[in-house]
Design a protein around this motif. Structure first.
Motif, PDB file in Angstrom:
ATOM      1  N   ASP A  92      51.359  37.699  34.406  1.00 32.78           N
ATOM      2  CA  ASP A  92      52.049  38.403  35.490  1.00 32.78           C
ATOM      3  C   ASP A  92      51.766  37.752  36.837  1.00 32.78           C
ATOM      4  N   ILE A  93      50.524  37.279  37.003  1.00 31.18           N
ATOM      5  CA  ILE A  93      50.104  36.656  38.256  1.00 31.18           C
ATOM      6  C   ILE A  93      49.321  35.393  37.933  1.00 31.18           C
ATOM      7  N   LEU A  94      49.642  34.313  38.635  1.00 28.92           N
ATOM      8  CA  LEU A  94      48.890  33.068  38.530  1.00 28.92           C
ATOM      9  C   LEU A  94      48.328  32.726  39.904  1.00 28.92           C
ATOM     10  N   CYS A  95      47.008  32.588  39.967  1.00 31.62           N
ATOM     11  CA  CYS A  95      46.336  32.199  41.207  1.00 31.62           C
ATOM     12  C   CYS A  95      45.893  30.751  41.099  1.00 31.62           C
ATOM     13  N   LEU A  96      46.340  29.942  42.031  1.00 28.73           N
ATOM     14  CA  LEU A  96      46.024  28.517  42.039  1.00 28.73           C
ATOM     15  C   LEU A  96      45.087  28.191  43.202  1.00 28.73           C
TER      16      LEU A  96
END
Length: 260
Positions: free
Chosen positions: A30-34
């Motif tokens: 749902d969420i990708l943090c880079l």
């Protein structure tokens, strides 16, 4: 509704946009943090066609940089510039159901674990202390903290505790600083709550001719949660094989799911 979040130090989002697309296609968090995007915000590739049209980011040319990509609507929730470094190392976003996501990229700290001869190491310690102070001043509620914290705190978070004690990322002083920051916010290490025993890594050096066989890794990438939602977390894992993709980052993606 389950919320699956992934954190990944991508080591240049423009260079590795194809790897990001592959991860989104195969895993669909749902969420990708880079972290370590190494790009101004306006130069970060769009992943809207993959379903990630909601983006909150801080960037700078060639260095640092953090971005939160989401399938779901987000509102920006601020960004810390701890110890006034002027670096793009933190950004926060809030979901529609009131969960705040903090995405951090803590300074690596250079090569020598001595602030008297290595300014970068002192900078790292001061940064983590500033995180601690921020959490004490405003204790997290319904919050998830992820990112490359550049510290492997446990003995089984590194390939050799004894050999790593004087290596930046696992020195006692760094581990103590990170522990104080975690305690200040009451943060729960979700990954280790789910996987309490055994060696676990998320980073392997480019210097190794065969990273997989040598397996001299470190767990530098973390998922923490505030106490009020930590119990809703499950399904933590590291997608180790992504470290072996073509032209990979030296970090692997780390996942957790929250039933909130």
């Amino acid at each position: 509704m389950p919320l699956t979040i992934c954190t990944w130090n991508i080591n240049s989002v423009r260079l590795r946009a194809g790897l990001v697309e592959r991860l989104l296609r195969e895993e669909a968090p749902d969420i990708l943090c880079l972290q370590e995007c190494k790009s101004p915000v306006d130069k970060i590739p769009s992943f809207a066609e993959a379903g990630y049209g909601h983006v909150v980011a801080r960037g700078q040319k060639g260095y640092n940089g953090v971005a939160i990509l989401s399938k779901r609507p987000l509102e920006e929730a601020g960004a810390f510039d701890h110890v006034d470094l002027g670096h793009a190392r933190h950004v926060a976003a809030r979901t529609e159901d009131g969960v705040t996501i903090h995405n951090y990229y803590v300074p690596a700290g250079g090569d020598k674990p001595d602030r008297e001869i290595n300014d970068k190491f002192g900078q790292k310690l001061d940064y983590v202390s500033a995180m601690r102070d921020a959490f004490r001043a405003d204790p997290p509620r319904r919050a998830i903290l992820v990112g490359d914290l550049n510290i492997a705190p446990r003995e089984d978070d590194v390939w050799s505790h004894k050999q790593m004690l004087r290596v930046v990322s696992h020195t006692p002083v760094e581990v103590a600083h990170l522990g104080e920051a975690q305690e200040a916010g009451g943060w729960v290490d979700v990954t280790r709550a789910d996987i309490p025993e055994g060696k676990l890594y998320s980073w392997w050096s480019y210097r190794s001719p065969d990273w997989n066989a040598a397996d001299k890794g470190r767990r530098l990438d973390h998922v923490w949660a505030s106490p009020d939602i930590a119990g809703a977390a499950h399904s933590s894992r590291v997608r180790r094989e992504a470290r072996g993709w073509e032209q990979p980052s030296d970090h692997a993606p780390v996942f957790a799911t929250f039933d909130i």
